[in-house]
Design an enzyme around this catalytic site. Sequence first.
Site, PDB file in Angstrom:
ATOM      1  N   GLY A 118     -21.951  28.463  80.892  1.00  0.00           N
ATOM      2  CA  GLY A 118     -22.359  29.122  82.125  1.00  0.00           C
ATOM      3  C   GLY A 118     -23.793  28.834  82.536  1.00  0.00           C
ATOM      4  O   GLY A 118     -24.286  27.702  82.438  1.00  0.00           O
ATOM      5  N   ILE A 119     -24.474  29.876  82.992  1.00  0.00           N
ATOM      6  CA  ILE A 119     -25.830  29.732  83.526  1.00  0.00           C
ATOM      7  C   ILE A 119     -26.811  29.273  82.450  1.00  0.00           C
ATOM      8  O   ILE A 119     -27.665  28.408  82.686  1.00  0.00           O
ATOM      9  CB  ILE A 119     -26.276  31.086  84.153  1.00  0.00           C
ATOM     10  N   ASN A 179     -31.268  35.185  78.943  1.00  0.00           N
ATOM     11  CA  ASN A 179     -30.110  34.980  79.815  1.00  0.00           C
ATOM     12  C   ASN A 179     -28.837  35.681  79.324  1.00  0.00           C
ATOM     13  O   ASN A 179     -27.997  36.078  80.122  1.00  0.00           O
ATOM     14  CB  ASN A 179     -29.856  33.469  79.930  1.00  0.00           C
ATOM     15  N   TYR A 188     -22.993  47.948  83.407  1.00  0.00           N
ATOM     16  CA  TYR A 188     -23.572  46.634  83.733  1.00  0.00           C
ATOM     17  C   TYR A 188     -24.693  46.809  84.761  1.00  0.00           C
ATOM     18  O   TYR A 188     -25.799  46.294  84.579  1.00  0.00           O
ATOM     19  CB  TYR A 188     -22.471  45.714  84.288  1.00  0.00           C
ATOM     20  N   ILE A 213     -21.915  33.941  90.826  1.00  0.00           N
ATOM     21  CA  ILE A 213     -22.033  32.556  90.364  1.00  0.00           C
ATOM     22  C   ILE A 213     -20.762  32.211  89.588  1.00  0.00           C
ATOM     23  O   ILE A 213     -20.382  32.961  88.664  1.00  0.00           O
ATOM     24  CB  ILE A 213     -23.275  32.375  89.449  1.00  0.00           C
ATOM     25  N   PRO A 234     -17.645  31.271  83.433  1.00  0.00           N
ATOM     26  CA  PRO A 234     -16.575  31.948  82.658  1.00  0.00           C
ATOM     27  C   PRO A 234     -16.690  33.476  82.640  1.00  0.00           C
ATOM     28  O   PRO A 234     -15.714  34.169  82.331  1.00  0.00           O
ATOM     29  CB  PRO A 234     -16.750  31.371  81.249  1.00  0.00           C
ATOM     30  N   LEU A 235     -17.874  34.007  82.970  1.00  0.00           N
ATOM     31  CA  LEU A 235     -18.029  35.470  83.032  1.00  0.00           C
ATOM     32  C   LEU A 235     -16.989  36.103  83.958  1.00  0.00           C
ATOM     33  O   LEU A 235     -16.567  37.237  83.761  1.00  0.00           O
ATOM     34  CB  LEU A 235     -19.448  35.808  83.520  1.00  0.00           C
TER      35      LEU A 235
HETATM   36  N1  LIG Z   1     -22.035  34.689  86.780  1.00  0.00           N
HETATM   37  C1  LIG Z   1     -22.495  35.578  87.643  1.00  0.00           C
HETATM   38  O1  LIG Z   1     -21.960  35.759  88.749  1.00  0.00           O
HETATM   39  C2  LIG Z   1     -23.719  36.383  87.314  1.00  0.00           C
HETATM   40  C3  LIG Z   1     -24.258  37.197  88.314  1.00  0.00           C
HETATM   41  C4  LIG Z   1     -25.382  37.958  88.020  1.00  0.00           C
HETATM   42  C5  LIG Z   1     -25.963  37.904  86.773  1.00  0.00           C
HETATM   43  N2  LIG Z   1     -25.415  37.109  85.822  1.00  0.00           N
HETATM   44  C6  LIG Z   1     -26.059  37.104  84.517  1.00  0.00           C
HETATM   45  O2  LIG Z   1     -26.363  35.790  84.110  1.00  0.00           O
HETATM   46  C7  LIG Z   1     -26.309  35.700  82.688  1.00  0.00           C
HETATM   47  C8  LIG Z   1     -25.388  34.567  82.278  1.00  0.00           C
HETATM   48  O3  LIG Z   1     -24.126  34.814  82.845  1.00  0.00           O
HETATM   49  P1  LIG Z   1     -22.928  33.754  82.849  1.00  0.00           P
HETATM   50  O4  LIG Z   1     -22.207  33.968  84.112  1.00  0.00           O
HETATM   51  O5  LIG Z   1     -23.415  32.416  82.490  1.00  0.00           O
HETATM   52  O6  LIG Z   1     -22.037  34.380  81.664  1.00  0.00           O
HETATM   53  P2  LIG Z   1     -21.066  33.691  80.597  1.00  0.00           P
HETATM   54  O7  LIG Z   1     -20.169  34.781  80.144  1.00  0.00           O
HETATM   55  O8  LIG Z   1     -20.448  32.450  81.143  1.00  0.00           O
HETATM   56  O9  LIG Z   1     -22.067  33.270  79.420  1.00  0.00           O
HETATM   57  C9  LIG Z   1     -22.752  34.252  78.686  1.00  0.00           C
HETATM   58  C10 LIG Z   1     -23.147  33.698  77.336  1.00  0.00           C
HETATM   59  O10 LIG Z   1     -23.808  34.747  76.618  1.00  0.00           O
HETATM   60  C11 LIG Z   1     -23.326  34.750  75.287  1.00  0.00           C
HETATM   61  N3  LIG Z   1     -23.482  36.075  74.683  1.00  0.00           N
HETATM   62  C12 LIG Z   1     -22.732  37.192  74.888  1.00  0.00           C
HETATM   63  N4  LIG Z   1     -23.177  38.200  74.115  1.00  0.00           N
HETATM   64  C13 LIG Z   1     -24.228  37.720  73.409  1.00  0.00           C
HETATM   65  C14 LIG Z   1     -25.112  38.267  72.443  1.00  0.00           C
HETATM   66  N5  LIG Z   1     -24.973  39.535  72.024  1.00  0.00           N
HETATM   67  N6  LIG Z   1     -26.097  37.479  71.958  1.00  0.00           N
HETATM   68  C15 LIG Z   1     -26.229  36.205  72.370  1.00  0.00           C
HETATM   69  N7  LIG Z   1     -25.434  35.617  73.261  1.00  0.00           N
HETATM   70  C16 LIG Z   1     -24.437  36.367  73.767  1.00  0.00           C
HETATM   71  C17 LIG Z   1     -21.863  34.324  75.396  1.00  0.00           C
HETATM   72  O11 LIG Z   1     -21.366  33.828  74.151  1.00  0.00           O
HETATM   73  C18 LIG Z   1     -21.949  33.253  76.472  1.00  0.00           C
HETATM   74  O12 LIG Z   1     -22.198  31.976  75.934  1.00  0.00           O
HETATM   75  C19 LIG Z   1     -25.840  37.066  82.199  1.00  0.00           C
HETATM   76  O13 LIG Z   1     -26.943  37.861  81.831  1.00  0.00           O
HETATM   77  C20 LIG Z   1     -25.167  37.657  83.418  1.00  0.00           C
HETATM   78  O14 LIG Z   1     -25.149  39.059  83.404  1.00  0.00           O
HETATM   79  C21 LIG Z   1     -24.309  36.347  86.053  1.00  0.00           C
END
Ligand SMILES: NC(=O)c1ccc[n+]([C@@H]2O[C@H](COP(=O)([O-])OP(=O)(O)OC[C@H]3O[C@@H](n4cnc5c(N)ncnc54)[C@H](O)[C@@H]3O)[C@@H](O)[C@H]2O)c1
Length: 267
Positions: free
Chosen positions: A17-18, A87, A158, A193, A196-197
């Site tokens: 992801g991000i 992140n 959240y 964004i 996989p979230l």
């Molecule tokens: N995707 C979106 O639309 C969106 C929007 C706003 C904010 N965000 C934020 O961006 C960040 C990344 O999101 P994403 O969409 O890439 O999510 P994602 O689920 O694709 O990836 C998240 C990653 O964090 C890891 N993770 C989970 N728990 C963990 C822990 N306790 N310690 C270490 N790693 C851990 C997971 O294994 C995964 O690799 C997050 O903080 C999310 O809340 C995402």
Amino acid sequence: MLRLENKNVLITGASRGIGKAIAELFSEEGANVIVTDIDDESGNNVAAGIGESSCYLHLDVGKEDDWIAASEFVKNKYGGLDIMVNNAGIAGILETQGPHDPENLNIKSWHKVHETNLDGVALGCKYGIRLMKNSTSGSIVNISSRSGIIGIPFAAAYASSKAAVRNHTKSVALYCAEKKYRIRCNSIHPGAIYTPLWDVMLGDGEQRDSMVKAISSEIPLGVMGEPKDVAYAALYLASDESKYVTGIELNVDGGILAGSTASPPGK
Ligand SMILES: NC(=O)c1ccc[n+]([C@@H]2O[C@H](COP(=O)([O-])OP(=O)(O)OC[C@H]3O[C@@H](n4cnc5c(N)ncnc54)[C@H](O)[C@@H]3O)[C@@H](O)[C@H]2O)c1
């Protein structure tokens, strides 16, 4: 001149992801990237894909012992850090038991979401500051969310955790400024964004397509964002180009937070 030449960077939740997009972009800009996550297999693959300037480390952000071990590793291998990207985060829908609305929330799940999203960032800032004290251009980038600015009725934990990240970022920014540390701290607020979230919320096949369409129709720019959209914002905040920027919140949301007009569409 690369924008992050020889900077030492630690990124949490960078297996996909991000976080993965940030790791890859930062490496293209010359940084030494420490990929961290709890998904060791994917994390190792991300670091291997980047090459010699990267390595993988297991780090569960909610566990202080993991942060202590990670700090020792960083000190021994790199001497210190220049950039920390907090992140890692979970929506809680898949990882914990519901419901997640304010009237019926499950308190154990509430705590688990806060442990990852908020404690994880607080610990990342704590150990980030300690590892960056000798840097002349330290930067902490906290990934909050648009949900840290507005309410989310069916994902209350959240939203609460991300709002706390938004505010804690400002405390860290002011603390570092008062202490005369050369460490800035800012938050990024992604909108929707495509990562996989979203998997558990979007489903598969045709259902997925129609959900993405429905979400996109609510976004002023008309599409969900890509991980790289957030990575470029993080790059600006991590680099010296933002050397006079601390305590801000940067929205990367296709215009969602610009507000709903609740007015008839224009001609
Ligand atoms: N995707 C979106 O639309 C969106 C929007 C706003 C904010 N965000 C934020 O961006 C960040 C990344 O999101 P994403 O969409 O890439 O999510 P994602 O689920 O694709 O990836 C998240 C990653 O964090 C890891 N993770 C989970 N728990 C963990 C822990 N306790 N310690 C270490 N790693 C851990 C997971 O294994 C995964 O690799 C997050 O903080 C999310 O809340 C995402």
